[in-house]
Design a protein around this motif. Sequence first.
Motif, PDB file in Angstrom:
ATOM      1  N   ALA A 264       0.827  -1.202   0.000  1.00  0.00           N
ATOM      2  CA  ALA A 264       0.000   0.000   0.000  1.00  0.00           C
ATOM      3  C   ALA A 264       0.864   1.256   0.000  1.00  0.00           C
ATOM      4  N   ARG A 265       2.185   1.057   0.083  1.00  0.00           N
ATOM      5  CA  ARG A 265       3.130   2.165   0.216  1.00  0.00           C
ATOM      6  C   ARG A 265       4.282   1.968  -0.767  1.00  0.00           C
ATOM      7  N   ASN A 266       5.321   2.782  -0.606  1.00  0.00           N
ATOM      8  CA  ASN A 266       6.541   2.585  -1.386  1.00  0.00           C
ATOM      9  C   ASN A 266       7.738   2.576  -0.445  1.00  0.00           C
ATOM     10  N   PRO A 267       8.859   2.016  -0.860  1.00  0.00           N
ATOM     11  CA  PRO A 267      10.002   1.867   0.056  1.00  0.00           C
ATOM     12  C   PRO A 267      10.517   3.177   0.644  1.00  0.00           C
ATOM     13  N   MET A 268      10.456   4.276  -0.086  1.00  0.00           N
ATOM     14  CA  MET A 268      10.985   5.536   0.426  1.00  0.00           C
ATOM     15  C   MET A 268      10.162   6.053   1.597  1.00  0.00           C
ATOM     16  N   THR A 269       8.845   6.072   1.445  1.00  0.00           N
ATOM     17  CA  THR A 269       8.014   6.577   2.540  1.00  0.00           C
ATOM     18  C   THR A 269       8.096   5.657   3.748  1.00  0.00           C
TER      19      THR A 269
END
Length: 351
Positions: free
Chosen positions: A78-83
């Motif tokens: 539901a997200r991306n690695p940076m956030t």
Amino acid sequence: MTAPSTPAHPNRPFALETAGDVHDGPAEFEATAIRAEADGYDGIGATELQHDPFISLAVAARGTTSIQLGTSIAVAFARNPMTVAETANDLQLLSNGRFTLGLGSQIKPHIERRFSMPWSNPAARMRDFVLAVRAIQHSWQTGEKLDYRGEFYQHTLMTPMFAPAPNPFGAPRIAIAGVGPLMTEVAGEVADGWLAHTFTTPLFLREVSMPALKRGLEKSGRDASAVDVSLPAFVAVGASQQHLDAAIRATKKQIAFYGSTPAYASVLELHGWGGSADALNAASRRGEWDAMTELITNDMLAEFSAVGSPAEVAAQLRERFTGIATRLAFAFSYPVDPDVALEIVRAIDAG
């Protein structure tokens, strides 16, 4: 800092964790964490269901001093690695190094239809996700150029304006939740911990999960001590027969719910209950949630859950999971008096 897999009590065969109620918001979760620390639990996990687990843990980090904190789980896709790397870094700072980032994949309908995010090859995508988070953390800790180019994620830009200072507590630990052998193998290869699903049995752990974890460890050239094994164990406990009967029914209902999910059918099939998996799935599609509970036999309950008084439950958990789990949490499918849960803790400590 105390290692996350080290129990606070010398007689514990595994660290003991608790969790907030799924309905609790951040303020209630903080109160639960403060009590859990006072009661001698080793850790507390926040699950992404009705509230954001990161916010609850941020509040709890300010209200506690020693208990380990972790997401169990946050939905990775539901997200991306940076956030995720940024949030995890901040929680590691807030907690003075007590945070573990627990990630799970969820299932395809939720990722695509609830979160409107892409789904494909979940085990391979999770491996790439974790390696990307690691690369970002490494760049922040060392100042080295960020140049991660994976199959699903690419991170090649990090300017000083956006790079936090090196974390004095180091990068937070990462754990991966998994049921099937592919995801469990990924946890052994790239993570610091594996989060077992509640819908598991000692037989499935011995014959499927632990061999998969070992294969992953061998890929990374590590031994078993490198990865925590965290088990949320179903518990049906009651101080009276009336309370125990209610706990048994609620636990059977939760087992039925999980058993209706095709992705988890392999657990039932290993025990020769493949027909029950099909029946549960069919009943769920008809919306027959209460009828599904009747499909869970007492033999099935005994495989999935520790059942009885607090002392009986403690003895069963010790027998089943000593030597397998490094961390264990009680999975209650019904409201439980915290004092009753604490009786189980005290009985485990007493041996």
